[in-house]
Design a protein around this motif. Structure first.
Motif, PDB file in Angstrom:
ATOM      1  N   PRO A  40       0.861  -1.209   0.060  1.00  0.00           N
ATOM      2  CA  PRO A  40       0.044  -0.099  -0.111  1.00  0.00           C
ATOM      3  C   PRO A  40       0.925   1.361   0.000  1.00  0.00           C
ATOM      4  N   TYR A  41       2.146   1.267   0.568  1.00  0.00           N
ATOM      5  CA  TYR A  41       3.154   2.138   0.517  1.00  0.00           C
ATOM      6  C   TYR A  41       4.333   1.680   0.883  1.00  0.00           C
ATOM      7  N   GLY A  42       5.460   2.241   0.636  1.00  0.00           N
ATOM      8  CA  GLY A  42       6.622   1.793   1.005  1.00  0.00           C
ATOM      9  C   GLY A  42       6.938   0.528   0.327  1.00  0.00           C
ATOM     10  N   THR A  43       7.502  -0.225   0.997  1.00  0.00           N
ATOM     11  CA  THR A  43       7.837  -1.755   0.498  1.00  0.00           C
ATOM     12  C   THR A  43       7.441  -2.772   1.521  1.00  0.00           C
ATOM     13  N   ASN A  44       7.349  -4.138   1.509  1.00  0.00           N
ATOM     14  CA  ASN A  44       6.996  -5.046   1.995  1.00  0.00           C
ATOM     15  C   ASN A  44       8.053  -6.144   1.793  1.00  0.00           C
ATOM     16  N   GLN A  45       9.363  -6.053   1.296  1.00  0.00           N
ATOM     17  CA  GLN A  45      10.202  -6.889   1.009  1.00  0.00           C
ATOM     18  C   GLN A  45      11.601  -6.465   1.494  1.00  0.00           C
ATOM     19  N   ALA A  46      12.406  -7.385   2.108  1.00  0.00           N
ATOM     20  CA  ALA A  46      13.591  -6.854   2.502  1.00  0.00           C
ATOM     21  C   ALA A  46      14.643  -6.566   1.685  1.00  0.00           C
ATOM     22  N   GLU A  47      15.249  -5.272   1.770  1.00  0.00           N
ATOM     23  CA  GLU A  47      15.968  -4.730   0.622  1.00  0.00           C
ATOM     24  C   GLU A  47      17.149  -5.779   0.203  1.00  0.00           C
ATOM     25  N   ARG A  48      17.849  -6.744   1.051  1.00  0.00           N
ATOM     26  CA  ARG A  48      18.679  -7.666   0.885  1.00  0.00           C
ATOM     27  C   ARG A  48      18.220  -8.704  -0.127  1.00  0.00           C
ATOM     28  N   LEU A  49      16.869  -8.988   0.351  1.00  0.00           N
ATOM     29  CA  LEU A  49      16.522 -10.168  -0.509  1.00  0.00           C
ATOM     30  C   LEU A  49      16.229  -9.664  -2.007  1.00  0.00           C
ATOM     31  N   VAL A  50      15.891  -8.624  -2.349  1.00  0.00           N
ATOM     32  CA  VAL A  50      15.530  -7.953  -3.511  1.00  0.00           C
ATOM     33  C   VAL A  50      17.060  -7.817  -4.212  1.00  0.00           C
ATOM     34  N   TRP A  51      18.063  -7.307  -3.419  1.00  0.00           N
ATOM     35  CA  TRP A  51      19.362  -7.228  -4.230  1.00  0.00           C
ATOM     36  C   TRP A  51      19.894  -8.672  -4.666  1.00  0.00           C
ATOM     37  N   GLU A  52      19.797  -9.409  -3.796  1.00  0.00           N
ATOM     38  CA  GLU A  52      20.523 -10.760  -4.006  1.00  0.00           C
ATOM     39  C   GLU A  52      19.625 -11.821  -5.253  1.00  0.00           C
ATOM     40  N   SER A  53      18.580 -11.563  -5.329  1.00  0.00           N
ATOM     41  CA  SER A  53      17.537 -12.268  -6.425  1.00  0.00           C
ATOM     42  C   SER A  53      18.122 -11.822  -7.756  1.00  0.00           C
ATOM     43  N   ASP A  54      17.848 -12.599  -8.668  1.00  0.00           N
ATOM     44  CA  ASP A  54      18.305 -12.539 -10.089  1.00  0.00           C
ATOM     45  C   ASP A  54      17.301 -11.537 -10.976  1.00  0.00           C
ATOM     46  N   THR A  55      15.911 -11.747 -10.587  1.00  0.00           N
ATOM     47  CA  THR A  55      15.081 -10.993 -11.303  1.00  0.00           C
ATOM     48  C   THR A  55      13.929 -10.644 -10.182  1.00  0.00           C
ATOM     49  N   VAL A  56      13.389  -9.496 -10.428  1.00  0.00           N
ATOM     50  CA  VAL A  56      12.183  -8.958  -9.278  1.00  0.00           C
ATOM     51  C   VAL A  56      11.164  -8.754 -10.159  1.00  0.00           C
ATOM     52  N   GLU A  57       9.971  -9.243  -9.557  1.00  0.00           N
ATOM     53  CA  GLU A  57       8.509  -8.595  -9.977  1.00  0.00           C
ATOM     54  C   GLU A  57       7.866  -8.454  -8.849  1.00  0.00           C
ATOM     55  N   VAL A  58       6.921  -7.557  -9.120  1.00  0.00           N
ATOM     56  CA  VAL A  58       5.836  -7.099  -8.008  1.00  0.00           C
ATOM     57  C   VAL A  58       4.474  -7.585  -8.716  1.00  0.00           C
ATOM     58  N   LEU A  59       3.593  -8.319  -7.738  1.00  0.00           N
ATOM     59  CA  LEU A  59       2.378  -8.778  -8.690  1.00  0.00           C
ATOM     60  C   LEU A  59       1.418  -7.395  -8.077  1.00  0.00           C
ATOM     61  N   SER A  60       0.674  -7.140  -8.928  1.00  0.00           N
ATOM     62  CA  SER A  60      -0.036  -6.000  -8.912  1.00  0.00           C
ATOM     63  C   SER A  60      -1.306  -6.149  -7.978  1.00  0.00           C
ATOM     64  N   ALA A  61      -1.837  -5.183  -7.042  1.00  0.00           N
ATOM     65  CA  ALA A  61      -3.171  -5.432  -6.462  1.00  0.00           C
ATOM     66  C   ALA A  61      -4.384  -6.012  -7.413  1.00  0.00           C
ATOM     67  N   GLU A  62      -4.482  -5.269  -8.805  1.00  0.00           N
ATOM     68  CA  GLU A  62      -5.408  -5.825  -9.510  1.00  0.00           C
ATOM     69  C   GLU A  62      -5.428  -7.222  -9.894  1.00  0.00           C
ATOM     70  N   PHE A  63      -4.067  -7.869 -10.140  1.00  0.00           N
ATOM     71  CA  PHE A  63      -3.751  -8.992 -10.520  1.00  0.00           C
ATOM     72  C   PHE A  63      -4.340 -10.075  -9.252  1.00  0.00           C
ATOM     73  N   LEU A  64      -4.391  -9.715  -7.998  1.00  0.00           N
ATOM     74  CA  LEU A  64      -4.696 -10.519  -6.922  1.00  0.00           C
ATOM     75  C   LEU A  64      -6.088 -10.512  -6.494  1.00  0.00           C
ATOM     76  N   ARG A  65      -6.881  -9.219  -6.941  1.00  0.00           N
ATOM     77  CA  ARG A  65      -8.143  -8.909  -6.530  1.00  0.00           C
ATOM     78  C   ARG A  65      -9.049  -9.839  -6.675  1.00  0.00           C
TER      79      ARG A  65
END
Length: 296
Positions: free
Chosen positions: A140-165
């Motif tokens: 809803p604001y900011g981030t909900n994933q640890a920054e180091r986890l994002v750094w270490e991963s090869d690719t990153v994708e965020v599932l949108s609220a509309e996808f999950l609704r």
């Protein structure tokens, strides 16, 4: 899939919910949609979907038992303590991810999680040549994933609220029923179904008698009582308001009843209705819902 993260993050962004009991999830459809989404992004054959969740004393809930029946899905359960905190889930994810990488069972892994405790597992899997694709849920604001986890991963994708609704909805508010109660009994609900014709009995042939209604209802009540004690009131509450049971639970009820009776109920459709009547009568009493039983 770290289900604790997935559900909590989606519940917050979609419904502003803080606890899982505040919403319902169409897990079957959600899993299918996530699988299709993954197939569109990563080439190769799916090994399986690991569904990491938690339950009190690791006794699966109704929803978890249904999910465990789905093809290509392996449910892994940690413990849920008295404060509603998951214990042991992160360790299971790390162990499985490293083992799959070490045995070269996978080349690419999608990790839907947000905890920094996942970083060592990601690093270990990458050391064996596995690519880690991190998925998250739109915050809803900011981030909900640890920054180091994002750094270490090869690719990153965020599932949108509309996808999950489409897969999340607010749980209905409990309704207090005050006597006298006019709610229909399970027998009345099922009475609308087309009756199954009685088998033809040839002259001189004795018809096979089925079990008596009181006996079958008693067994249904006994199974309900046993499930309340072993699975907990919160899990049984998920079945309300009834009287339709999920297919997998209805089948379990039939199997349990046949064990107690010592013979099959499958030739007697009316006995299965009585069985459900007994089951719901006990559940309704447990939650102070006064629903009568048909006299038929």
């Amino acid at each position: 899939m770290d289900v604790g993260y997935l559900y909590a993050a989606a519940g917050e962004v979609l419904l502003g919910a803080k606890e899982r009991k505040e919403y319902r999830v169409g897990a079957d459809e959600l899993i299918q949609s996530l699988q299709k989404h993954a197939e569109q992004r990563i080439s190769g054959e799916l090994l399986r979907i690991y569904w990491y969740d938690a339950a009190r004393d690791r006794v699966p809930t109704v929803d978890q038992r249904v999910i465990a029946q789905l093809p290509w899905v392996k449910v892994r359960l940690g413990n849920l303590n008295a404060r509603g905190q998951q214990k042991g889930v992160d360790a299971q994810i790390r162990s499985d991810l490293e083992a799959l990488a070490r045995h070269h069972a996978v080349t690419d892994t999608i990790l839907l999680a947000g905890d920094e405790d996942m970083v060592p597992a990601v690093e270990a899997a990458q050391a064996y040549g596995v690519r880690i694709h991190l998925w998250g849920v739109e915050p809803p604001y900011g981030t909900n994933q640890a920054e180091r986890l994002v750094w270490e991963s090869d690719t990153v994708e965020v599932l949108s609220a509309e996808f999950l609704r489409p897969f999340f909805s607010r749980a209905p508010q409990p309704v207090t029923v005050v006597p006298p109660v006019t709610a229909p009994s399970p027998a009345q609900v099922f009475a609308g179904r087309t009756a199954v014709p009685k088998p033809h009995v040839k002259p001189g042939q004795v018809a096979k008698l089925g079990p008596s209604r009181p006996r079958v209802e008693d067994v249904g009540e006994h199974v309900a009582q046993k499930w309340i004690l072993t699975r907990g009131r919160d899990n049984i509450r998920d079945l309300l308001p009834g009287p339709i049971l999920p297919t997998v639970i209805d089948t379990e009820l039939l199997i349990e009843a046949e064990k107690e009776l010592g013979h099959s109920l499958r030739p007697y459709p009316e006995a299965r209705v009585w069985l459900r009547d007994g089951f719901w009568a006990r559940v309704y009493r447990e939650f102070d819902l006064g629903v009568g039983v048909s006299s038929k």
